[in-house]
Design a protein around this motif. Structure first.
Motif, PDB file in Angstrom:
ATOM      1  N   VAL A  74       0.732  -1.227  -0.137  1.00  0.00           N
ATOM      2  CA  VAL A  74      -0.293   0.070   0.378  1.00  0.00           C
ATOM      3  C   VAL A  74       0.932   1.169   0.286  1.00  0.00           C
ATOM      4  CG1 VAL A  74      -1.695   1.176   1.066  1.00  0.00           C
ATOM      5  CG2 VAL A  74      -2.137  -0.774   1.225  1.00  0.00           C
ATOM      6  N   LEU A  75       1.917   1.785   0.707  1.00  0.00           N
ATOM      7  CA  LEU A  75       3.020   2.736   1.260  1.00  0.00           C
ATOM      8  C   LEU A  75       2.977   2.972  -0.341  1.00  0.00           C
ATOM      9  CD1 LEU A  75       4.149   1.957   4.253  1.00  0.00           C
ATOM     10  CD2 LEU A  75       2.569   3.644   3.630  1.00  0.00           C
ATOM     11  N   LYS A  76       4.071   1.713  -1.092  1.00  0.00           N
ATOM     12  CA  LYS A  76       4.857   2.147  -2.218  1.00  0.00           C
ATOM     13  C   LYS A  76       3.725   2.089  -3.349  1.00  0.00           C
ATOM     14  CE  LYS A  76       8.391  -1.541  -1.678  1.00  0.00           C
ATOM     15  NZ  LYS A  76       8.734  -2.760  -2.068  1.00  0.00           N
ATOM     16  N   ASN A  77       2.437   1.769  -3.488  1.00  0.00           N
ATOM     17  CA  ASN A  77       1.429   2.200  -4.258  1.00  0.00           C
ATOM     18  C   ASN A  77       0.239   2.285  -3.338  1.00  0.00           C
ATOM     19  OD1 ASN A  77      -0.248   2.858  -6.542  1.00  0.00           O
ATOM     20  ND2 ASN A  77      -0.862   0.402  -7.071  1.00  0.00           N
ATOM     21  N   PRO A  78       0.367   3.549  -3.085  1.00  0.00           N
ATOM     22  CA  PRO A  78      -0.562   4.345  -2.188  1.00  0.00           C
ATOM     23  C   PRO A  78      -2.107   4.399  -3.262  1.00  0.00           C
ATOM     24  CG  PRO A  78       0.664   6.060  -2.368  1.00  0.00           C
ATOM     25  CD  PRO A  78       1.481   4.947  -3.225  1.00  0.00           C
ATOM     26  N   ASN A  79      -2.066   5.395  -4.243  1.00  0.00           N
ATOM     27  CA  ASN A  79      -4.022   5.180  -5.073  1.00  0.00           C
ATOM     28  C   ASN A  79      -3.157   5.413  -5.667  1.00  0.00           C
ATOM     29  OD1 ASN A  79      -2.614   8.329  -5.047  1.00  0.00           O
ATOM     30  ND2 ASN A  79      -3.178   8.203  -2.681  1.00  0.00           N
ATOM     31  N   ASN A  80      -3.957   5.790  -7.110  1.00  0.00           N
ATOM     32  CA  ASN A  80      -4.247   6.224  -7.985  1.00  0.00           C
ATOM     33  C   ASN A  80      -3.706   7.741  -8.374  1.00  0.00           C
ATOM     34  OD1 ASN A  80      -6.601   7.404  -8.078  1.00  0.00           O
ATOM     35  ND2 ASN A  80      -7.665   6.215  -9.122  1.00  0.00           N
ATOM     36  N   TYR A  81      -3.454   8.094  -8.174  1.00  0.00           N
ATOM     37  CA  TYR A  81      -3.291   9.795  -8.534  1.00  0.00           C
ATOM     38  C   TYR A  81      -1.183   9.874  -7.694  1.00  0.00           C
ATOM     39  CZ  TYR A  81      -5.462  11.076  -4.606  1.00  0.00           C
ATOM     40  OH  TYR A  81      -5.216  11.038  -2.838  1.00  0.00           O
ATOM     41  N   LEU A  82      -0.598   9.513  -7.118  1.00  0.00           N
ATOM     42  CA  LEU A  82       0.283   9.212  -6.396  1.00  0.00           C
ATOM     43  C   LEU A  82       0.654   8.238  -6.457  1.00  0.00           C
ATOM     44  CD1 LEU A  82      -0.572  12.030  -3.154  1.00  0.00           C
ATOM     45  CD2 LEU A  82       0.550  12.321  -5.691  1.00  0.00           C
ATOM     46  N   THR A  83       2.271   8.154  -6.354  1.00  0.00           N
ATOM     47  CA  THR A  83       3.079   7.194  -5.912  1.00  0.00           C
ATOM     48  C   THR A  83       3.585   6.831  -4.369  1.00  0.00           C
ATOM     49  OG1 THR A  83       5.031   8.239  -6.502  1.00  0.00           O
ATOM     50  CG2 THR A  83       4.251   7.196  -8.664  1.00  0.00           C
ATOM     51  N   GLY A  84       4.553   6.308  -4.485  1.00  0.00           N
ATOM     52  CA  GLY A  84       4.607   6.020  -3.145  1.00  0.00           C
ATOM     53  C   GLY A  84       5.663   7.354  -2.299  1.00  0.00           C
ATOM     54  N   ALA A  85       6.999   7.566  -3.873  1.00  0.00           N
ATOM     55  CA  ALA A  85       7.737   8.016  -3.179  1.00  0.00           C
ATOM     56  C   ALA A  85       7.129   9.687  -3.668  1.00  0.00           C
ATOM     57  CB  ALA A  85       8.760   8.240  -4.047  1.00  0.00           C
ATOM     58  N   GLU A  86       5.421   9.943  -3.729  1.00  0.00           N
ATOM     59  CA  GLU A  86       5.082  11.687  -4.072  1.00  0.00           C
ATOM     60  C   GLU A  86       4.330  10.877  -2.681  1.00  0.00           C
ATOM     61  OE1 GLU A  86       4.692  11.274  -8.647  1.00  0.00           O
ATOM     62  OE2 GLU A  86       3.092  10.796  -7.754  1.00  0.00           O
ATOM     63  N   PHE A  87       3.578  10.114  -2.476  1.00  0.00           N
ATOM     64  CA  PHE A  87       2.940  10.701  -1.478  1.00  0.00           C
ATOM     65  C   PHE A  87       3.402  10.958   0.116  1.00  0.00           C
ATOM     66  CE2 PHE A  87       1.337   8.836   2.619  1.00  0.00           C
ATOM     67  CZ  PHE A  87       0.006   9.068   2.293  1.00  0.00           C
ATOM     68  N   VAL A 132      -5.079   8.817   5.220  1.00  0.00           N
ATOM     69  CA  VAL A 132      -6.086   7.965   5.604  1.00  0.00           C
ATOM     70  C   VAL A 132      -5.984   6.517   5.267  1.00  0.00           C
ATOM     71  CG1 VAL A 132      -8.872   8.129   5.149  1.00  0.00           C
ATOM     72  CG2 VAL A 132      -7.318  10.113   6.537  1.00  0.00           C
ATOM     73  N   LEU A 133      -6.562   5.672   5.717  1.00  0.00           N
ATOM     74  CA  LEU A 133      -6.472   4.710   4.645  1.00  0.00           C
ATOM     75  C   LEU A 133      -7.643   4.412   4.985  1.00  0.00           C
ATOM     76  CD1 LEU A 133      -4.227   2.162   4.111  1.00  0.00           C
ATOM     77  CD2 LEU A 133      -5.288   1.207   6.608  1.00  0.00           C
ATOM     78  N   ASN A 134      -8.014   3.872   3.310  1.00  0.00           N
ATOM     79  CA  ASN A 134      -8.876   3.234   2.873  1.00  0.00           C
ATOM     80  C   ASN A 134      -9.190   2.310   2.409  1.00  0.00           C
ATOM     81  OD1 ASN A 134     -11.899   3.229   2.628  1.00  0.00           O
ATOM     82  ND2 ASN A 134     -12.046   4.931   0.835  1.00  0.00           N
ATOM     83  N   GLY A 135      -9.452   0.708   3.327  1.00  0.00           N
ATOM     84  CA  GLY A 135      -9.318  -0.463   2.215  1.00  0.00           C
ATOM     85  C   GLY A 135      -7.928  -0.952   1.871  1.00  0.00           C
ATOM     86  N   ASN A 136      -7.362  -0.732   0.285  1.00  0.00           N
ATOM     87  CA  ASN A 136      -5.903  -1.370   0.749  1.00  0.00           C
ATOM     88  C   ASN A 136      -5.613   0.487  -0.428  1.00  0.00           C
ATOM     89  OD1 ASN A 136      -7.616  -1.244  -1.872  1.00  0.00           O
ATOM     90  ND2 ASN A 136      -6.783  -2.517  -3.063  1.00  0.00           N
ATOM     91  N   GLU A 137      -6.077   1.749   0.178  1.00  0.00           N
ATOM     92  CA  GLU A 137      -5.969   3.241  -0.314  1.00  0.00           C
ATOM     93  C   GLU A 137      -5.477   3.832   0.510  1.00  0.00           C
ATOM     94  OE1 GLU A 137      -8.420   5.129  -2.449  1.00  0.00           O
ATOM     95  OE2 GLU A 137      -7.927   3.331  -4.704  1.00  0.00           O
ATOM     96  N   HIS A 160      -4.897   8.092   0.947  1.00  0.00           N
ATOM     97  CA  HIS A 160      -4.722   9.334   1.484  1.00  0.00           C
ATOM     98  C   HIS A 160      -4.409  10.386   2.411  1.00  0.00           C
ATOM     99  CE1 HIS A 160      -7.175   7.694  -2.223  1.00  0.00           C
ATOM    100  NE2 HIS A 160      -7.421   6.943  -1.497  1.00  0.00           N
ATOM    101  N   LEU A 161      -4.260  11.509   1.847  1.00  0.00           N
ATOM    102  CA  LEU A 161      -3.496  12.838   3.139  1.00  0.00           C
ATOM    103  C   LEU A 161      -5.257  13.494   2.942  1.00  0.00           C
ATOM    104  CD1 LEU A 161       0.029  13.516   1.789  1.00  0.00           C
ATOM    105  CD2 LEU A 161      -0.845  12.320   4.110  1.00  0.00           C
ATOM    106  N   ALA A 162      -5.722  13.412   3.490  1.00  0.00           N
ATOM    107  CA  ALA A 162      -6.910  14.567   3.653  1.00  0.00           C
ATOM    108  C   ALA A 162      -6.258  15.554   3.877  1.00  0.00           C
ATOM    109  CB  ALA A 162      -7.666  14.031   5.429  1.00  0.00           C
ATOM    110  N   THR A 163      -7.549  17.006   3.909  1.00  0.00           N
ATOM    111  CA  THR A 163      -7.470  18.194   4.646  1.00  0.00           C
ATOM    112  C   THR A 163      -9.029  18.487   5.307  1.00  0.00           C
ATOM    113  OG1 THR A 163      -7.634  19.062   1.900  1.00  0.00           O
ATOM    114  CG2 THR A 163      -5.538  18.651   2.546  1.00  0.00           C
ATOM    115  N   ASN A 164      -8.662  19.765   5.428  1.00  0.00           N
ATOM    116  CA  ASN A 164      -9.998  20.702   6.312  1.00  0.00           C
ATOM    117  C   ASN A 164     -10.018  19.336   7.291  1.00  0.00           C
ATOM    118  OD1 ASN A 164      -9.499  22.458   4.351  1.00  0.00           O
ATOM    119  ND2 ASN A 164     -10.444  21.750   3.257  1.00  0.00           N
ATOM    120  N   ILE A 165      -9.304  18.846   7.487  1.00  0.00           N
ATOM    121  CA  ILE A 165      -9.924  18.330   8.890  1.00  0.00           C
ATOM    122  C   ILE A 165     -10.010  19.478  10.086  1.00  0.00           C
ATOM    123  CG2 ILE A 165      -9.092  16.723  10.527  1.00  0.00           C
ATOM    124  CD1 ILE A 165      -9.593  15.764   7.833  1.00  0.00           C
TER     125      ILE A 165
END
Length: 405
Positions: A81-94, A111-116, A118-123
């Motif tokens: 997951v950390l190597k491929n966190p989501n479909n718009y960021l690579t692990g290095a970019e994240f 934020v861990l949502n299943g196998n993705e 993300h970085l949340a904002t306005n929390i």
């Protein structure tokens, strides 16, 4: 209600209708007419360079999972997951984005949502009566097991502090000074021209107005520094150049003093770091690593471990950085040379021959040969050394032949 209040209220309603009123004033810090936020702060080259150096070290880190005994767990879900966190960021970019956000804003919310991931904002965060932290986005609460609040801790147990808050006065001054210099030279040095008249300017004087407009048209047409304009004037008229009131020397002196303070808000002394960069890159990278990067790594490891495994698991996320990635090739060559030089003195007989003390261990007393340091006594009969016997006229069974005789 006066006319001024009516106009102000009308404008305020129009701004609110456009939808970005709250966003502008919730995500920016305003001081003296200069907006400082997490985007335009990177306009300052010094801040950008320091952030790059710190986040690049984090970006190059290898992420592993270790069990209770400190052994690496191969092909773990968390690593994938950390190597491929989501479909718009690579692990290095994240990892780089999370580091920059953490340094600028003082906190980050993975934020861990299943196998993705993300970085949340306005929390919005708050503690209840049981000292349990709750997280809300637009009034909607995020389950605690899905999110972590990574804080660049100061003296507040609930919020972190970033450079936007710690260095707000210094940043505002530095960025304003930089902007003044940039604007000055991008606009041709802010040159102005004063048209002097011996007579009073009369708006009803058509000839006078025509001449003034012609002069203005000629001056506005100057768009390149090497352009020369010849403007003939009649009697009683004179054009004088007004130089910019901005004094470069004073602004540069200000920047030379206060730009160095920015590094302190990121955990390093800029003068020390820059001096090391000129003399020894490895020492500079180790200085940056120990002063700024290692504390960030420790904090990220703690929070990501809790995010993926919970508080009762013995597993742990670990960041591993090979500091040799930051040293020049010549340094790596010297390291390799030193390793080889040390290896030469490993066998006791060679060490004694070269004047070094014998170590008297089974390993140093064995005689090694070849690049893989295999023991001569363990060489098999299938070794290529048998070929040498045949070339000399032997058959590889000399001992057996002697026994028969």
């Amino acid at each position: 209600m006066g006319l001024r209040d009516k106009i102000s209220n009308f404008l305020l309603r129009q701004v609110e209708k456009r939808g970005w009123f709250e966003d502008v004033f919730s995500t920016t810090i305003r001081y003296g007419g200069r907006y400082v936020n997490d985007e335009n702060i990177l306009e300052s080259s010094d801040v950008y360079e320091l952030l790059q150096d710190i986040s690049n070290q984090m970006m190059l880190a290898d992420i592993v999972v270790e069990d209770e005994n400190g052994e690496e767990v191969n092909d773990h879900f968390a690593v994938r997951v950390l190597k491929n966190p989501n479909n718009y960021l690579t692990g290095a970019e994240f990892l780089k984005l999370m580091t920059n956000t953490y340094l600028l804003q003082g906190e980050a919310f993975p934020v861990l949502n299943g196998n993705e991931l993300h970085l949340a904002t306005n929390i919005y965060t708050e503690l209840d009566d049981q000292l349990v932290e709750h997280f809300k986005v637009n009034g909607n609460e995020i389950p605690q097991f899905m999110i972590r609040h990574i804080k660049n801790i100061g003296t507040n147990h609930l919020n972190g502090v970033g450079i936007l808050q710690l260095g707000k006065n210094t940043l505002e001054g530095v960025m304003s000074a930089e902007k003044v210099l940039t604007d000055k030279y991008s606009k041709g040095g802010l040159l102005a021209f004063l048209l002097k008249l011996d007579a009073h300017i009369n708006p009803q004087n058509a000839a006078q107005s025509k001449l003034i407009n012609a002069v203005l048209d000629q001056l506005e047409a100057i768009d390149e520094s090497h352009t020369v304009k010849m403007i003939p004037l009649g009697k009683g008229y004179e054009i004088e150049t007004m130089q910019s009131p901005i004094q470069d020397e004073k602004i540069l002196a200000y920047l030379n003093v206060y730009k160095k303070d920015l590094g302190k808000f990121l955990g390093i002394n800029v003068e020390t770091y820059q001096a090391l960069l000129k003399t020894d890159i490895e020492k500079a990278m180790m200085y940056l690593h120990n002063k700024a990067v290692r504390p960030i790594m420790k904090n990220f490891e703690d929070h990501l471990s809790l995010l993926f495994f919970g508080p009762k698991s013995g597993k742990r996320i670990k960041f591993k950085i090979n500091i040799l990635d930051f040293v020049p090739y010549s340094t790596k060559t010297n390291i390799g040379y030193n390793i080889v030089r040390t290896g030469i003195t490993s066998p006791d007989n060679v060490a004694e021959m070269l004047g070094f003390p014998r170590q008297n261990t089974p390993e140093t007393q064995a005689i090694y040969i070849s690049n893989d340091l295999s023991k001569i006594g363990e060489k098999k009969a299938t070794d290529n050394s048998l070929q040498a016997d045949y070339l000399k006229g032997g058959d590889g069974n000399e001992n057996k032949g002697n026994e028969d005789i």
